[in-house]
Design a protein around this motif. Structure first.
Motif, mmCIF file in Angstrom:
data_model
loop_
_atom_site.group_PDB
_atom_site.id
_atom_site.type_symbol
_atom_site.label_atom_id
_atom_site.label_comp_id
_atom_site.label_asym_id
_atom_site.label_seq_id
_atom_site.Cartn_x
_atom_site.Cartn_y
_atom_site.Cartn_z
ATOM 1 N N PRO A 1 -3.292 -0.774 -8.463
ATOM 2 C CA PRO A 1 -1.931 -0.245 -8.265
ATOM 3 C C PRO A 1 -1.903 1.029 -7.435
ATOM 4 O O PRO A 1 -0.970 1.247 -6.649
ATOM 5 C CB PRO A 1 -1.447 0.018 -9.703
ATOM 6 N N TYR A 2 -2.908 1.852 -7.592
ATOM 7 C CA TYR A 2 -2.924 3.137 -6.885
ATOM 8 C C TYR A 2 -3.173 2.959 -5.396
ATOM 9 O O TYR A 2 -2.652 3.700 -4.566
ATOM 10 C CB TYR A 2 -4.004 4.038 -7.489
ATOM 11 N N LEU A 3 -3.994 1.969 -5.029
ATOM 12 C CA LEU A 3 -4.449 1.832 -3.648
ATOM 13 C C LEU A 3 -3.645 0.827 -2.826
ATOM 14 O O LEU A 3 -3.891 0.668 -1.632
ATOM 15 C CB LEU A 3 -5.933 1.431 -3.636
ATOM 16 N N GLU A 4 -2.677 0.165 -3.442
ATOM 17 C CA GLU A 4 -1.998 -0.926 -2.727
ATOM 18 C C GLU A 4 -1.129 -0.444 -1.567
ATOM 19 O O GLU A 4 -0.793 -1.231 -0.682
ATOM 20 C CB GLU A 4 -1.148 -1.731 -3.715
ATOM 21 N N ASP A 5 -0.763 0.839 -1.548
ATOM 22 C CA ASP A 5 0.108 1.342 -0.484
ATOM 23 C C ASP A 5 -0.651 1.826 0.749
ATOM 24 O O ASP A 5 -0.026 2.248 1.726
ATOM 25 C CB ASP A 5 0.974 2.489 -1.016
ATOM 26 N N PHE A 6 -1.968 1.782 0.723
ATOM 27 C CA PHE A 6 -2.754 2.248 1.865
ATOM 28 C C PHE A 6 -2.962 1.122 2.870
ATOM 29 O O PHE A 6 -3.014 -0.063 2.515
ATOM 30 C CB PHE A 6 -4.114 2.778 1.394
ATOM 31 N N ASP A 7 -3.116 1.506 4.144
ATOM 32 C CA ASP A 7 -3.417 0.518 5.180
ATOM 33 C C ASP A 7 -4.879 0.087 5.131
ATOM 34 O O ASP A 7 -5.228 -1.012 5.567
ATOM 35 C CB ASP A 7 -3.112 1.102 6.564
ATOM 36 N N ALA A 8 -5.748 0.964 4.640
ATOM 37 C CA ALA A 8 -7.174 0.640 4.544
ATOM 38 C C ALA A 8 -7.805 1.523 3.483
ATOM 39 O O ALA A 8 -7.278 2.588 3.124
ATOM 40 C CB ALA A 8 -7.866 0.845 5.890
ATOM 41 N N ILE A 9 -8.939 1.072 2.975
ATOM 42 C CA ILE A 9 -9.684 1.819 1.952
ATOM 43 C C ILE A 9 -11.129 1.924 2.404
ATOM 44 O O ILE A 9 -11.736 0.921 2.830
ATOM 45 C CB ILE A 9 -9.622 1.115 0.586
#
Length: 361
Positions: free
Chosen positions: A340-348
């Motif tokens: 849930p925390y990382l879903e708004d990023f374009d890349a990780i």
């Protein structure tokens, strides 16, 4: 044979010697010269490989496997010259080499001393590859007056004395603090720093003065008078929006010309700064934005992942987009689901955790 530029710092640490060295190297390249940059660190660790990232920042690993200071990453990024094992040395490595030679009997039973044995080892390091480039830029870590740096400063004094006149110059970085109460820049710390250099036999040819405010002509003349340098060789270094503005900013202040004048190089080739103008245009006029999460163990200190941060900046420059990086501690996800925390990023990006003794990672 290469001309040598020794870069030292005074008053306080973290003035930006590495960035100034890298920017100067880039400016000399823009004039058609070949350069190599080196870092001499006074700490007793053999290399930064076993040092905590919180203590020292990133360990920059060279193509030939050397574990070095993160400033070598700046050198590579600004000049495109791949760093080598012979571009970084610490007091620990110097003393280790001297003691290994003593144990083998290389000194034929002589009493081993800082002078000449340790200083000779440093001078031998400085001389490696001196016939390969036009300019050799050597940054000395730490601050003038630190006791652990004295062998390096003494070695530089000897090295300069033994070379032909005009082959070596010294560039010294200092701080001009601003006192808001009196509304003025204070030159006394710079004067004391130069005096400290002079007390060990070193005289700066160029002064680079970090300042948050413009340096009035009166203060510039005062620094030149009391520090025994030409007024044109007192160079202002102001805070910048991005480190990639440094070559253009230092050129505007006349750093590269002051260095060439100190060597007596006249006339000098005119610089071609189109590359750096294009970089700044791309940074200042992006056509989009990407949001990237960097998940790691040492995210409290951004310098621990310096190369990753700069690689993201370079990727943004190449694609004319602004990169917004968010540093996320991996410890957060030991307690929570990361999705849930990382879903708004374009890349990780998840940097590989590096173990002491690993090479090339």
């Amino acid at each position: 044979m290469a001309r040598y530029i020794f870069i030292t710092g005074g008053v306080v640490s973290s003035l930006g010697k590495g960035l100034a060295s890298a920017a100067l190297g880039a400016l000399l390249q823009a004039r058609g010269y070949t350069v190599r940059l080196r870092k001499l660190d006074p700490y007793l660790n053999v290399d930064p490989g076993t040092m905590s990232p919180f203590e020292h920042g990133e360990v920059f690993v060279t193509d030939d496997g050397a574990e070095t200071d993160l400033d070598l990453g700046h050198y590579e990024r600004f000049t495109g010259v791949a760093a080598r094992r012979t571009d970084s040395v610490s007091s620990g490595r110097i003393y280790s080499n001297v003691l290994e030679k003593e144990r083998r009997g290389d000194y034929l039973g002589k009493t081993i001393q800082v002078i000449p044995h340790v200083t000779n080892e440093i001078k031998d390091f400085l001389a490696v590859g001196e016939d390969e480039v036009d300019f050799m830029l050597c940054e000395i870590g730490g601050t003038v007056g630190d006791i652990e740096g004295l062998p390096f400063f003494e070695a530089i004094r000897q090295f300069t004395h033994e070379r032909p006149r005009g082959q070596c110059i010294l560039m010294h970085l200092t701080l001009l603090p601003y006192l808001a109460a009196s509304g003025e820049l204070k030159t006394k710390p710079t004067q004391h720093s130069v005096k400290e250099l002079q007390s060990i036999g070193l005289v700066p040819d160029v002064l680079v003065c970090r300042s948050e405010h413009p340096i009035p002509e009166r203060e510039r003349e005062k620094i030149a008078l009391f520090c025994n340098v030409r007024k044109e060789a007192v160079i202002a270094a102001y805070d910048l929006k991005t480190i990639y503005e440094a070559p253009l900013a230092y050129h505007r202040e006349g750093l590269d010309q002051a260095v060439l004048d100190a060597f007596g190089i006249s006339p000098a080739p005119k610089p071609n700064l189109a590359r750096w103008t294009d970089v700044m245009d791309r940074l200042e006029h992006p056509e989009g934005e990407v949001h990237i999460a960097v998940v790691g163990k040492y995210t409290q200190l951004e310098d621990a992942y310096k190369s990753i941060a700069e690689a993201l900046t370079h990727g943004g420059i190449a694609n004319r987009v602004k990169v917004k990086a968010e540093w996320v501690s991996s410890e957060l996800f030991e307690r929570e689901d990361p999705a849930p925390y990382l879903e708004d990023f374009d890349a990780i990006i998840v940097p590989r955790l590096r173990r002491a003794g690993d090479r090339g990672g």
